[in-house]
Write a protein that holds these residues in place. Sequence first.
Motif, PDB file in Angstrom:
ATOM      1  N   VAL A   1       0.847  -1.198   0.000  1.00 33.75           N
ATOM      2  CA  VAL A   1       0.000   0.000   0.000  1.00 33.75           C
ATOM      3  C   VAL A   1       0.880   1.245   0.000  1.00 33.75           C
ATOM      4  O   VAL A   1       0.672   2.179  -0.779  1.00 33.75           O
ATOM      5  CB  VAL A   1      -0.942  -0.017   1.225  1.00 33.75           C
ATOM      6  N   TYR A   2       1.900   1.212   0.843  1.00 30.28           N
ATOM      7  CA  TYR A   2       2.810   2.355   0.931  1.00 30.28           C
ATOM      8  C   TYR A   2       3.462   2.624  -0.437  1.00 30.28           C
ATOM      9  O   TYR A   2       3.516   3.760  -0.906  1.00 30.28           O
ATOM     10  CB  TYR A   2       3.871   2.076   1.992  1.00 30.28           C
ATOM     11  N   GLY A   3       3.915   1.548  -1.062  1.00 30.91           N
ATOM     12  CA  GLY A   3       4.582   1.707  -2.355  1.00 30.91           C
ATOM     13  C   GLY A   3       3.646   2.264  -3.414  1.00 30.91           C
ATOM     14  O   GLY A   3       3.988   3.170  -4.156  1.00 30.91           O
ATOM     15  N   VAL A   4       2.424   1.738  -3.454  1.00 33.08           N
ATOM     16  CA  VAL A   4       1.479   2.172  -4.480  1.00 33.08           C
ATOM     17  C   VAL A   4       1.068   3.620  -4.255  1.00 33.08           C
ATOM     18  O   VAL A   4       0.920   4.395  -5.200  1.00 33.08           O
ATOM     19  CB  VAL A   4       0.241   1.236  -4.488  1.00 33.08           C
ATOM     20  N   LEU A   5       0.900   3.999  -2.982  1.00 24.46           N
ATOM     21  CA  LEU A   5       0.395   5.342  -2.705  1.00 24.46           C
ATOM     22  C   LEU A   5       1.463   6.410  -2.829  1.00 24.46           C
ATOM     23  O   LEU A   5       1.183   7.524  -3.264  1.00 24.46           O
ATOM     24  CB  LEU A   5      -0.210   5.386  -1.293  1.00 24.46           C
ATOM     25  N   THR A   6       2.709   6.092  -2.450  1.00 30.78           N
ATOM     26  CA  THR A   6       3.692   7.163  -2.358  1.00 30.78           C
ATOM     27  C   THR A   6       4.434   7.420  -3.657  1.00 30.78           C
ATOM     28  O   THR A   6       4.803   8.555  -3.934  1.00 30.78           O
ATOM     29  CB  THR A   6       4.736   6.863  -1.268  1.00 30.78           C
ATOM     30  N   SER A   7       4.678   6.366  -4.475  1.00 26.84           N
ATOM     31  CA  SER A   7       5.563   6.629  -5.610  1.00 26.84           C
ATOM     32  C   SER A   7       4.762   7.068  -6.830  1.00 26.84           C
ATOM     33  O   SER A   7       3.702   6.519  -7.121  1.00 26.84           O
ATOM     34  CB  SER A   7       6.403   5.386  -5.926  1.00 26.84           C
ATOM     35  N   PRO A   8       5.248   8.072  -7.531  1.00 22.68           N
ATOM     36  CA  PRO A   8       4.561   8.580  -8.722  1.00 22.68           C
ATOM     37  C   PRO A   8       4.704   7.603  -9.884  1.00 22.68           C
ATOM     38  O   PRO A   8       5.563   6.719  -9.842  1.00 22.68           O
ATOM     39  CB  PRO A   8       5.305   9.876  -9.016  1.00 22.68           C
ATOM     40  N   PRO A   9       3.861   7.735 -10.931  1.00 25.11           N
ATOM     41  CA  PRO A   9       4.022   6.853 -12.099  1.00 25.11           C
ATOM     42  C   PRO A   9       5.370   7.085 -12.769  1.00 25.11           C
ATOM     43  O   PRO A   9       5.879   8.188 -12.801  1.00 25.11           O
ATOM     44  CB  PRO A   9       2.867   7.258 -13.014  1.00 25.11           C
ATOM     45  N   ASP A  10       5.937   5.999 -13.281  1.00 27.98           N
ATOM     46  CA  ASP A  10       7.228   6.088 -13.957  1.00 27.98           C
ATOM     47  C   ASP A  10       7.076   6.873 -15.253  1.00 27.98           C
ATOM     48  O   ASP A  10       6.016   6.874 -15.883  1.00 27.98           O
ATOM     49  CB  ASP A  10       7.734   4.670 -14.254  1.00 27.98           C
ATOM     50  N   ARG A  11       8.172   7.535 -15.671  1.00 28.81           N
ATOM     51  CA  ARG A  11       8.126   8.393 -16.853  1.00 28.81           C
ATOM     52  C   ARG A  11       7.687   7.613 -18.101  1.00 28.81           C
ATOM     53  O   ARG A  11       6.896   8.087 -18.898  1.00 28.81           O
ATOM     54  CB  ARG A  11       9.521   8.979 -17.083  1.00 28.81           C
ATOM     55  N   ASP A  12       8.191   6.395 -18.252  1.00 27.59           N
ATOM     56  CA  ASP A  12       7.864   5.625 -19.450  1.00 27.59           C
ATOM     57  C   ASP A  12       6.760   4.609 -19.215  1.00 27.59           C
ATOM     58  O   ASP A  12       5.948   4.359 -20.082  1.00 27.59           O
ATOM     59  CB  ASP A  12       9.106   4.888 -19.958  1.00 27.59           C
ATOM     60  N   MET A  13       6.752   3.996 -18.018  1.00 26.35           N
ATOM     61  CA  MET A  13       5.898   2.838 -17.828  1.00 26.35           C
ATOM     62  C   MET A  13       4.622   3.158 -17.074  1.00 26.35           C
ATOM     63  O   MET A  13       3.751   2.308 -16.948  1.00 26.35           O
ATOM     64  CB  MET A  13       6.651   1.745 -17.078  1.00 26.35           C
ATOM     65  N   GLY A  14       4.519   4.362 -16.514  1.00 24.75           N
ATOM     66  CA  GLY A  14       3.333   4.704 -15.751  1.00 24.75           C
ATOM     67  C   GLY A  14       3.232   3.843 -14.506  1.00 24.75           C
ATOM     68  O   GLY A  14       4.240   3.479 -13.897  1.00 24.75           O
ATOM     69  N   HIS A  15       1.987   3.476 -14.162  1.00 23.47           N
ATOM     70  CA  HIS A  15       1.791   2.732 -12.912  1.00 23.47           C
ATOM     71  C   HIS A  15       2.201   1.274 -13.038  1.00 23.47           C
ATOM     72  O   HIS A  15       2.201   0.542 -12.047  1.00 23.47           O
ATOM     73  CB  HIS A  15       0.343   2.856 -12.458  1.00 23.47           C
ATOM     74  N   LEU A  16       2.521   0.825 -14.253  1.00 21.31           N
ATOM     75  CA  LEU A  16       2.988  -0.560 -14.411  1.00 21.31           C
ATOM     76  C   LEU A  16       4.204  -0.827 -13.542  1.00 21.31           C
ATOM     77  O   LEU A  16       4.458  -1.960 -13.133  1.00 21.31           O
ATOM     78  CB  LEU A  16       3.375  -0.812 -15.880  1.00 21.31           C
ATOM     79  N   GLN A  17       4.946   0.234 -13.280  1.00 21.87           N
ATOM     80  CA  GLN A  17       6.160   0.104 -12.484  1.00 21.87           C
ATOM     81  C   GLN A  17       5.865  -0.515 -11.123  1.00 21.87           C
ATOM     82  O   GLN A  17       6.732  -1.133 -10.523  1.00 21.87           O
ATOM     83  CB  GLN A  17       6.806   1.488 -12.368  1.00 21.87           C
ATOM     84  N   LYS A  18       4.605  -0.395 -10.628  1.00 21.92           N
ATOM     85  CA  LYS A  18       4.258  -0.920  -9.293  1.00 21.92           C
ATOM     86  C   LYS A  18       4.447  -2.429  -9.205  1.00 21.92           C
ATOM     87  O   LYS A  18       4.599  -2.980  -8.116  1.00 21.92           O
ATOM     88  CB  LYS A  18       2.814  -0.571  -8.952  1.00 21.92           C
ATOM     89  N   ILE A  19       4.393  -3.122 -10.353  1.00 26.04           N
ATOM     90  CA  ILE A  19       4.605  -4.576 -10.335  1.00 26.04           C
ATOM     91  C   ILE A  19       5.960  -4.892  -9.725  1.00 26.04           C
ATOM     92  O   ILE A  19       6.148  -5.907  -9.071  1.00 26.04           O
ATOM     93  CB  ILE A  19       4.499  -5.161 -11.771  1.00 26.04           C
ATOM     94  N   MET A  20       6.883  -3.952  -9.900  1.00 30.57           N
ATOM     95  CA  MET A  20       8.236  -4.121  -9.360  1.00 30.57           C
ATOM     96  C   MET A  20       8.236  -4.463  -7.878  1.00 30.57           C
ATOM     97  O   MET A  20       9.067  -5.229  -7.414  1.00 30.57           O
ATOM     98  CB  MET A  20       9.020  -2.838  -9.604  1.00 30.57           C
ATOM     99  N   TYR A  21       7.269  -3.883  -7.136  1.00 35.78           N
ATOM    100  CA  TYR A  21       7.292  -4.044  -5.679  1.00 35.78           C
ATOM    101  C   TYR A  21       7.006  -5.460  -5.217  1.00 35.78           C
ATOM    102  O   TYR A  21       7.231  -5.800  -4.061  1.00 35.78           O
ATOM    103  CB  TYR A  21       6.297  -3.080  -5.016  1.00 35.78           C
ATOM    104  N   LEU A  22       6.467  -6.290  -6.103  1.00 33.97           N
ATOM    105  CA  LEU A  22       6.317  -7.689  -5.733  1.00 33.97           C
ATOM    106  C   LEU A  22       7.265  -8.565  -6.555  1.00 33.97           C
ATOM    107  O   LEU A  22       7.834  -9.524  -6.047  1.00 33.97           O
ATOM    108  CB  LEU A  22       4.861  -8.140  -5.932  1.00 33.97           C
ATOM    109  N   HIS A  23       7.443  -8.203  -7.824  1.00 35.08           N
ATOM    110  CA  HIS A  23       8.274  -8.981  -8.744  1.00 35.08           C
ATOM    111  C   HIS A  23       9.712  -9.082  -8.227  1.00 35.08           C
ATOM    112  O   HIS A  23      10.267 -10.176  -8.089  1.00 35.08           O
ATOM    113  CB  HIS A  23       8.237  -8.295 -10.111  1.00 35.08           C
ATOM    114  N   VAL A  24      10.292  -7.947  -7.925  1.00 26.39           N
ATOM    115  CA  VAL A  24      11.700  -7.945  -7.533  1.00 26.39           C
ATOM    116  C   VAL A  24      11.919  -8.575  -6.146  1.00 26.39           C
ATOM    117  O   VAL A  24      12.797  -9.428  -6.000  1.00 26.39           O
ATOM    118  CB  VAL A  24      12.281  -6.515  -7.626  1.00 26.39           C
TER     119      VAL A  24
END
Lengths: 243, 153, 228
Positions: A36-59
């Motif tokens: 929740v913290y990750g999704v709420l605090t970080s802005p969308p990535d310049r190229d990938m938008g909110h897809l970048q949020k997958i990183m928080y579980l993938h990595v």
Amino acid sequence: MTASTMPLAAASDRRSGLPWGWIAVGGVLALVAAQVYGVLTSPPDRDMGHLQKIMYLHVPAAWNAFIAFFVVAVASLRYLWKGRAADDLLAASAAEIGSLLTGLTLALGMLWGKPTWGIWWTWEPRTTSTAVLFFMFLAYLILRKFVDDPERRAQWSAVVGILGALNVPIVYMSVRWWRTLHQVQGSPMTLDSTYYIPLRINAVALMIVLVAFIAHRYRSAMITQAADDLEDRAALMEGGSRA
Amino acid sequence: MSNANGRKTATVVIASVIVVGAFTYLMLGNIEGDVVYFYTPTELLSKGDAAYDRAVRLGGQVSPGSVQWNAEALDLKFKVREGTKEVLVHSKGAPPQMFRDGMGVVVEGRYRRDGVFESKNLMIKHSEEYRAPKAGERPQEMYRSLMKGGTAS
Amino acid sequence: MSLRDDWRRARAVALKDLTAERRSRAGLNAVTFLGVLVLMLFGFALGPDTEAMREAAVGAIWLAILFSGVLAFNRCYQLELDGGALEPLLLYPGSRWSIFVGKVLANLAFVFLVELIVIPVAMVLFHVVVPGGALAQIAVLVLGTIGFVTLGTFYAAMSSRSRSREVLLPLLLFPMMIPALLASVQASTALLSGDLMREAGAWVRLLIAYDVIFVAASLAAFEFAIEV
């Protein structure tokens, strides 16, 4: 009779070591909070938008799968060195969770790859090596199911686990060996701190879950084995009294 | 028995040394050596005859203004540029979402004799940076518009 | 001194296995037949497009070798297991890895014989033309085969003595083979198309390191796998 209950007592003693149930609950809660913290605090990535949020579980899943595999390798080596059944059970427990996390890493990677690279799957070394890791985990677990004798199962799966672990460094090194499309491992330099901090927190939260899971599976494997021993001894004693 | 165990230990020790040595070679031996992950347009054009009709990879920037996207036929033409040289690339199927002018791409395929690179696989070379958008930048607008509406300018 | 004895034991095991194989010949014939059959199926699966077939030829050859070779490895322990001869063999003095080396040598000869038939057939079926540099191709083939046979012989030592061995061996072996398969196929394919991207050298170096790592590791691990 008192002698034969000893293993069971020893196994249940481990329960009193740490409150693993509460640690597991705490780990899951921490993971949810970190997501929740990750999704709420970080802005969308310049190229990938909110897809970048997958990183928080993938990595974090990928990192923790590697930790699990490391546990398998060390416990397997220790088993061959000392011959203690407990090490074998620890390796098996870590392999179960490791295969789960590797599968999660692959699934999330595919979900991420489709919109960013345009393909579900790319035959690129790191993806491929992660899939190899996944298959080796599964083969390890299947081998355990196909061998009945506990000593043989322990020794063989230890050997298979170690040879499999020798393949793992290829996963790490492949990024350096081949110039690929896959992103080079992120570091604080290329990752804004708005992304890096939630990533770290998520990784730690998932690690607590990982350890609690391994502990739980390990404990139940110990108890199962103690119960099996007890059954064997009871059968032996029965046969002895009859004779 | 102790003799057999001693021999087993010796075998394990020797094998470990060899394995560690081979891994050291893999890590430090610069084994990727002179692999070319992709040719730039300049390199491809300088190969002359040798480059035609062989499986190669071509990488560079999508030349701004060169993209021709036919949405009905799913037919994509664009130029890959590096420096001053350009190569015309032809590709079938919808491009990845992030495909747009100026993006780094790598295409797999063959350079035909008529000077068109026939792409079998179009890949985006994403930069290794994850950055928040600058003020006023709308991250997804650009390639959305490309996907929806015919030719990008 | 002791090493020379080990070598003599390994040679004896290899000769024994090869003699048994030569007398029956059933194994070699069946396995080669399967290899050619896999190639035929590939030809049908890939369709009539000559270009596509030529591009896939190296991969088809390696899969034919993998699928047919994996049958051979379980067989090489089967004779001893059926005759109850494995325990006596293990009771002989001297190091056990010499048994493993012997089995590997016999299997190497076996798989090379299969390749001797399968590869020319594949070249005809898939219209492959080797543009010179055949020596490099053979080197890649030999390196790939060494890795395959070593690991196959090693895992068969376990799978042949477990339940449902036919399934277990490929499950254990094929994931381990992926780096070697990738390296062999990429190196061969690159060499066939003139190696414009200069990949072959890197893949061959990777293949050599892979072979060294897993030959050493399975030699040591064999003692643990065979003693229980």
